[in-house]
Design a protein around this motif. Structure first.
Motif, PDB file in Angstrom:
ATOM      1  N   GLU A  89      -4.674 -12.202   5.348  1.00 33.70           N
ATOM      2  CA  GLU A  89      -3.805 -11.503   6.183  1.00 33.70           C
ATOM      3  C   GLU A  89      -3.243 -12.061   7.614  1.00 33.70           C
ATOM      4  OE1 GLU A  89      -4.439  -7.034   4.522  1.00 33.70           O
ATOM      5  OE2 GLU A  89      -6.017  -7.796   5.962  1.00 33.70           O
ATOM      6  N   GLY A  91       3.035  -5.699   0.480  1.00 32.39           N
ATOM      7  CA  GLY A  91       3.810  -4.753   0.442  1.00 32.39           C
ATOM      8  C   GLY A  91       4.893  -4.784   1.785  1.00 32.39           C
ATOM      9  N   TYR A 131      -3.745  10.373   1.636  1.00 33.27           N
ATOM     10  CA  TYR A 131      -3.135   9.573   0.517  1.00 33.27           C
ATOM     11  C   TYR A 131      -2.811  10.507  -0.909  1.00 33.27           C
ATOM     12  CZ  TYR A 131      -4.436   4.778   1.771  1.00 33.27           C
ATOM     13  OH  TYR A 131      -4.765   3.614   2.482  1.00 33.27           O
ATOM     14  N   LYS A 133      -5.527   0.783  12.275  1.00 26.85           N
ATOM     15  CA  LYS A 133      -4.093   1.421  12.019  1.00 26.85           C
ATOM     16  C   LYS A 133      -4.085   2.978  11.809  1.00 26.85           C
ATOM     17  CE  LYS A 133      -4.061  -1.280   8.157  1.00 26.85           C
ATOM     18  NZ  LYS A 133      -5.549  -1.808   8.270  1.00 26.85           N
ATOM     19  N   GLU A 169       7.829  -0.031  -2.248  1.00 24.87           N
ATOM     20  CA  GLU A 169       6.853  -1.382  -2.314  1.00 24.87           C
ATOM     21  C   GLU A 169       5.661  -0.770  -2.820  1.00 24.87           C
ATOM     22  OE1 GLU A 169       4.065  -1.774  -0.595  1.00 24.87           O
ATOM     23  OE2 GLU A 169       4.026   0.184   0.035  1.00 24.87           O
ATOM     24  N   TYR A 200      -1.698   0.368  -4.452  1.00 27.97           N
ATOM     25  CA  TYR A 200      -1.246   1.165  -3.479  1.00 27.97           C
ATOM     26  C   TYR A 200       0.369   1.081  -3.165  1.00 27.97           C
ATOM     27  CZ  TYR A 200      -6.001   0.851  -0.987  1.00 27.97           C
ATOM     28  OH  TYR A 200      -7.203   0.973  -0.729  1.00 27.97           O
ATOM     29  N   GLY A 201       0.937   2.114  -3.256  1.00 27.21           N
ATOM     30  CA  GLY A 201       2.388   2.105  -3.016  1.00 27.21           C
ATOM     31  C   GLY A 201       2.892   3.238  -2.196  1.00 27.21           C
ATOM     32  N   ARG A 252     -12.252   8.788   0.314  1.00 27.11           N
ATOM     33  CA  ARG A 252     -13.557   8.663   1.331  1.00 27.11           C
ATOM     34  C   ARG A 252     -13.999  10.114   1.606  1.00 27.11           C
ATOM     35  NH1 ARG A 252     -10.640   4.332   4.869  1.00 27.11           N
ATOM     36  NH2 ARG A 252     -10.807   2.491   3.673  1.00 27.11           N
ATOM     37  N   ALA A 283       1.449  -2.690  -4.059  1.00 25.90           N
ATOM     38  CA  ALA A 283       0.647  -3.828  -4.065  1.00 25.90           C
ATOM     39  C   ALA A 283      -0.571  -3.731  -4.330  1.00 25.90           C
ATOM     40  CB  ALA A 283       0.659  -4.517  -2.610  1.00 25.90           C
ATOM     41  N   TYR A 326      -4.802  -4.226  -3.594  1.00 25.22           N
ATOM     42  CA  TYR A 326      -5.493  -4.827  -2.483  1.00 25.22           C
ATOM     43  C   TYR A 326      -7.045  -4.092  -3.060  1.00 25.22           C
ATOM     44  CZ  TYR A 326      -7.887  -4.417   2.116  1.00 25.22           C
ATOM     45  OH  TYR A 326      -8.602  -4.663   3.103  1.00 25.22           O
ATOM     46  N   ASP A 336       1.887   2.577   6.639  1.00 28.26           N
ATOM     47  CA  ASP A 336       0.487   1.690   6.952  1.00 28.26           C
ATOM     48  C   ASP A 336       0.243   1.024   5.891  1.00 28.26           C
ATOM     49  OD1 ASP A 336      -2.213   1.122   6.766  1.00 28.26           O
ATOM     50  OD2 ASP A 336      -2.753   2.959   7.897  1.00 28.26           O
ATOM     51  N   ILE A 337       0.590  -0.263   5.691  1.00 31.23           N
ATOM     52  CA  ILE A 337       0.636  -0.841   4.367  1.00 31.23           C
ATOM     53  C   ILE A 337       0.090  -2.391   4.586  1.00 31.23           C
ATOM     54  CG2 ILE A 337       2.503   0.614   3.405  1.00 31.23           C
ATOM     55  CD1 ILE A 337       4.344  -1.761   3.724  1.00 31.23           C
ATOM     56  N   GLU A 338      -0.515  -3.118   3.563  1.00 30.36           N
ATOM     57  CA  GLU A 338      -0.902  -4.444   3.553  1.00 30.36           C
ATOM     58  C   GLU A 338       0.322  -5.462   3.388  1.00 30.36           C
ATOM     59  OE1 GLU A 338       0.341  -4.684   0.400  1.00 30.36           O
ATOM     60  OE2 GLU A 338      -1.164  -6.357   0.664  1.00 30.36           O
ATOM     61  N   ARG A 341      -7.289   4.108  -5.394  1.00 28.96           N
ATOM     62  CA  ARG A 341      -8.714   4.251  -4.910  1.00 28.96           C
ATOM     63  C   ARG A 341      -9.305   5.484  -4.637  1.00 28.96           C
ATOM     64  NH1 ARG A 341      -9.778   5.876  -0.058  1.00 28.96           N
ATOM     65  NH2 ARG A 341      -8.856   5.134   2.015  1.00 28.96           N
ATOM     66  N   GLY A 348      -2.140  -4.895   9.300  1.00 28.46           N
ATOM     67  CA  GLY A 348      -3.479  -5.382  10.136  1.00 28.46           C
ATOM     68  C   GLY A 348      -4.618  -5.486   9.246  1.00 28.46           C
TER      69      GLY A 348
HETATM   70  P1  5GP Z   1      -7.666   1.719   2.863  1.00 29.94           P
HETATM   71  O1  5GP Z   1      -8.295   1.545   1.259  1.00 29.94           O
HETATM   72  O2  5GP Z   1      -8.512   1.052   3.774  1.00 29.94           O
HETATM   73  O3  5GP Z   1      -7.059   2.903   2.933  1.00 29.94           O
HETATM   74  O4  5GP Z   1      -6.331   0.833   2.548  1.00 29.94           O
HETATM   75  C1  5GP Z   1      -6.521  -0.610   2.263  1.00 29.94           C
HETATM   76  C2  5GP Z   1      -5.190  -1.372   2.541  1.00 29.94           C
HETATM   77  O5  5GP Z   1      -4.145  -0.794   1.851  1.00 29.94           O
HETATM   78  C3  5GP Z   1      -4.812  -1.515   4.107  1.00 29.94           C
HETATM   79  O6  5GP Z   1      -4.423  -2.576   4.560  1.00 29.94           O
HETATM   80  C4  5GP Z   1      -3.688  -0.237   3.988  1.00 29.94           C
HETATM   81  O7  5GP Z   1      -2.855  -0.677   5.181  1.00 29.94           O
HETATM   82  C5  5GP Z   1      -3.097  -0.762   2.675  1.00 29.94           C
HETATM   83  N1  5GP Z   1      -2.026   0.377   2.175  1.00 29.94           N
HETATM   84  C6  5GP Z   1      -2.282   1.554   2.457  1.00 29.94           C
HETATM   85  N2  5GP Z   1      -1.053   2.148   1.661  1.00 29.94           N
HETATM   86  C7  5GP Z   1      -0.397   1.186   1.132  1.00 29.94           C
HETATM   87  C8  5GP Z   1       0.711   1.330   0.612  1.00 29.94           C
HETATM   88  O8  5GP Z   1       1.270   2.282   0.348  1.00 29.94           O
HETATM   89  N3  5GP Z   1       1.186  -0.137   0.009  1.00 29.94           N
HETATM   90  C9  5GP Z   1       0.676  -1.133   0.425  1.00 29.94           C
HETATM   91  N4  5GP Z   1       1.474  -2.170   0.069  1.00 29.94           N
HETATM   92  N5  5GP Z   1      -0.486  -1.141   1.118  1.00 29.94           N
HETATM   93  C10 5GP Z   1      -0.855   0.138   1.617  1.00 29.94           C
END
Ligand code: 5GP
Ligand code: ADP
Length: 206
Positions: free
Chosen positions: A160, A111, A58, A19, A77, A86-87, A49, A79, A81, A106-108, A46, A13
């Protein structure tokens, strides 16, 4: 036998949809589940925060470490972002599933599409904000990114939404409690799938 295999649930999402908040709500009520509920802690390049803890929210890693794990096929997986990697570390998810638990990812969207290819039994859930205006309000209200990064995340959100058709469930997050209960319902429904039980009872699809 009746317990069947583990359940893999992907939650995607747009950034700011809620999420993490909804997953936190689910994890706070673990005792509602008969089987272990496991949140897959992703690796990311990244920076953390304020308030984010390494190993909890993370695994915060360097790009070199991320690439080394990817080269060892250590991700289920992965990707990019908004310029960061992120993996999903594969081993922890596999351990959870082998024990019959439910693994929450919780993934984009990119992934999620990789998971769908590799694990067709995964249930893909798209968490929707109630409106675009509310999404912006939540993303800005979180105060976790500077304005230019918020604008970038909103632009990614537009793309998305094009993937929703590839998902199995759409859940609107107008209330955290309600959205969490709906994901719980998805987990329960997934556990009842005939396809999940067939291998355990030695039957095949007619
Ligand atoms: P945020 O930086 O806001 O924590 O995450 C940014 C995006 O990366 C969100 O859409 C989140 O769902 C996605 N994300 C977090 N962990 C992973 C991951 O392991 N794999 C992928 N493909 N996306 C992730
Ligand atoms: P995501 O993980 O999807 O990027 P977050 O869980 O960080 O989103 O939520 C973004 C912001 O929206 C947070 O400040 C959170 O408290 C808020 N939020 C999440 N769900 C709701 C909701 N149902 N109603 C109001 N605010 C919400």
């Amino acid at each position: 036998m009746r317990d069947g295999a583990g359940v893999l649930v992907v939650i995607s999402g747009p950034s700011g949809a809620g999420k993490s908040t909804v997953i936190r709500e689910l994890l706070s009520a673990k005792d509602r589940f008969e089987k272990p509920l496991f949140f897959s802690v992703s690796s990311t390049t990244r920076p953390p925060r304020a308030g984010e803890k390494d190993g909890v929210h993370y695994h915060f890693v360097s790009r070199a470490d991320f690439e080394a794990l990817a080269a060892r096929d250590g991700f289920l997986e992965c990707a990019e972002y908004a310029g960061q990697c992120y993996g999903t570390p594969r081993a922890a998810v596999e351990t959870c599933l082998a024990r019959g638990g439910c693994a929450l990812l919780d993934i984009e969207v990119q992934g999620a599409m990789q998971v769908k290819r590799r694990r067709p039994d995964a249930a893909l859930v798209f968490l929707m904000p109630p409106s675009w205006e509310e999404l912006e309000r939540r993303l800005r209200g979180r105060r976790s990114e500077p304005e230019e990064k918020i604008v970038r995340r909103l632009a990614i959100a537009h793309e998305e939404f094009n993937y929703i058709g590839a998902y199995d469930y759409v859940i609107f997050n107008d209330s955290v409690e309600k959205a969490a209960r709906q994901i719980e319902a998805v987990i329960r429904a997934e556990r009842c799938r005939v396809a999940r039980l067939l291998p355990w009872v030695g039957l095949q699809t007619p």
